[in-house]
Design an enzyme around this catalytic site. Structure first.
Site, PDB file in Angstrom:
ATOM      1  N   SER A  13      39.818  11.532  74.322  1.00 23.41           N
ATOM      2  CA  SER A  13      38.870  12.634  74.196  1.00 23.41           C
ATOM      3  C   SER A  13      38.914  13.138  72.756  1.00 23.41           C
ATOM      4  CB  SER A  13      39.261  13.773  75.153  1.00 23.41           C
ATOM      5  OG  SER A  13      38.553  14.959  74.831  1.00 23.41           O
ATOM      6  N   SER A 191      37.637  32.883  21.797  1.00 22.08           N
ATOM      7  CA  SER A 191      36.543  33.849  21.698  1.00 22.08           C
ATOM      8  C   SER A 191      35.491  33.349  20.728  1.00 22.08           C
ATOM      9  CB  SER A 191      37.091  35.205  21.234  1.00 22.08           C
ATOM     10  OG  SER A 191      36.029  36.105  20.968  1.00 22.08           O
ATOM     11  N   LYS A 197      41.560  33.819  17.976  1.00 23.97           N
ATOM     12  CA  LYS A 197      42.102  34.241  19.267  1.00 23.97           C
ATOM     13  C   LYS A 197      42.249  33.025  20.185  1.00 23.97           C
ATOM     14  CE  LYS A 197      41.508  37.864  22.770  1.00 23.97           C
ATOM     15  NZ  LYS A 197      41.531  37.105  24.016  1.00 23.97           N
TER      16      LYS A 197
END
Length: 338
Positions: A13, A191, A197
């Protein structure tokens, strides 16, 4: 000659075959996750050895605490990942209990006597996974507790690796106005408007994977609870969520090791400077001066900007030789070895 129901699916099943297949797949997929966790565990362990001589300031509640080594800090990360690997192996054991042979609801209807025992033994043989038949097939057909437990372990693992990533972001913060005790590999410009950065993008992406795993745990919890009576029809979303989550978490571990941890370097001079200027080293004076006196010195040092050592000498509480011995950061790391 061969009917899909009468022959191919004889004694089977969807209610017992699908969950059994799901458990075997999850068992193997957790092995895949562990394979991706081990290199990161070893990576942190290697950094623990590399940084074992670097004295730094430990912190609690983001305030100065007492000295430790950077190696001890990274060693703790290796240990916690090792603990999570053990928890994953424990969760795997729960997946070994299957309901194959239960057929529709656990009563074994339309299957010959002894079928469940025979098919379970055969499955263990051909899969090389030591599955075992549940002692109560009715309960096993609707129970999704093993999935909830597995998801909980994944959430635990995600929460802890996210905490480690938070630490890496803090320890590398700056470079001039933060902790700046370690350097993370520079991945990309951080950035489009702030030249120079660089952001801790790898720990940040692992943080976000962790958030996703935590959310998936809620989905699995609700799906497990939503089953009624003899079958939980919500297992498809449980399976989908576990499979996608495990794969994503595994990739996050690999990315963190390969793109971040392997290339971390330490700023030993900065670590030493922070220790020597910290008020937290006053803790080492407790056994000689008592808590009240040490606290008073700490308060005065904070308000005046002077060092703990200068104040103790000025008040003639200890000699220079005694202070040198007590406030040597190396001595405070392993005080019971002295």
């Amino acid at each position: 000659y061969c009917h899909p129901n009468n022959h191919v699916n004889c004694s089977q099943s969807t209610n017992d075959v699908y969950p059994t297949a799901l458990r075997l797949a999850l068992f193997r997929l957790l092995d895949y996750l562990v394979e991706h966790m081990i290199p990161l565990q070893k990576g942190f362990a290697a950094k623990s050895v590399e940084f074992s001589h670097i004295v730094k300031m430990g912190r609690t509640q983001l305030q100065d605490a007492v000295p430790m080594t950077l190696g001890q800090e990274f060693g703790s990360y290796a240990t916690t990942i090792g603990e999570d690997i053990q928890r994953i192996h424990e969760a795997q054991k729960l997946l070994l209990e299957v309901n194959l042979g239960a057929t529709a609801i656990g009563t074994g209807i339309n299957s010959p006597q002894g079928y469940a025992q025979l098919v379970g033994a055969r499955l263990a043989e051909i899969s090389d996974i030591p599955v075992r038949l549940s002692t109560n097939l009715v309960e096993a057909t609707w129970d999704t507790g093993a999935y909830v437990q597995t998801s909980g372990v994944l959430k635990r693992t995600a929460v802890k690796i996210s905490k480690i990533c938070n630490d890496l972001r803090l320890l590398s913060s700056g470079p001039r106005t933060g902790f700046h005790e370690i350097n993370l590999p520079r991945m990309q410009p951080g950035s489009s408007i702030m030249p120079g950065k660089v952001n801790p993008v790898i720990p940040e992406v692992v943080n976000q994977v962790a958030f996703d795993i935590i959310g998936k745990d809620v989905t699995i919890t609700l799906a497990a609870e939503a089953g009624q009576l003899e079958l939980n029809v919500m297992e498809p979303i449980i399976a989908f969520t576990l499979f996608t989550g495990i794969r994503r978490l595994a990739r996050a571990f690999s990315t963190l090791q390969e793109r971040c941890v392997a290339g971390i370097t330490a700023n030993a001079d900065r670590c030493r400077q922070l220790v020597e200027n910290s008020i937290g080293i006053v803790t080492a004076l407790n056994t000689r001066l008592g808590y009240e006196t040490s606290g008073s010195i700490a308060k005065e040092a904070l308000e005046s900007g002077r060092s703990v050592m200068d104040l103790v000498l000025e008040k003639q509480l200890l000699t220079r030789e005694e202070l040198d011995e007590l406030l040597l950061p190396e001595n405070m790391i392993h005080p019971f070895l002295k």
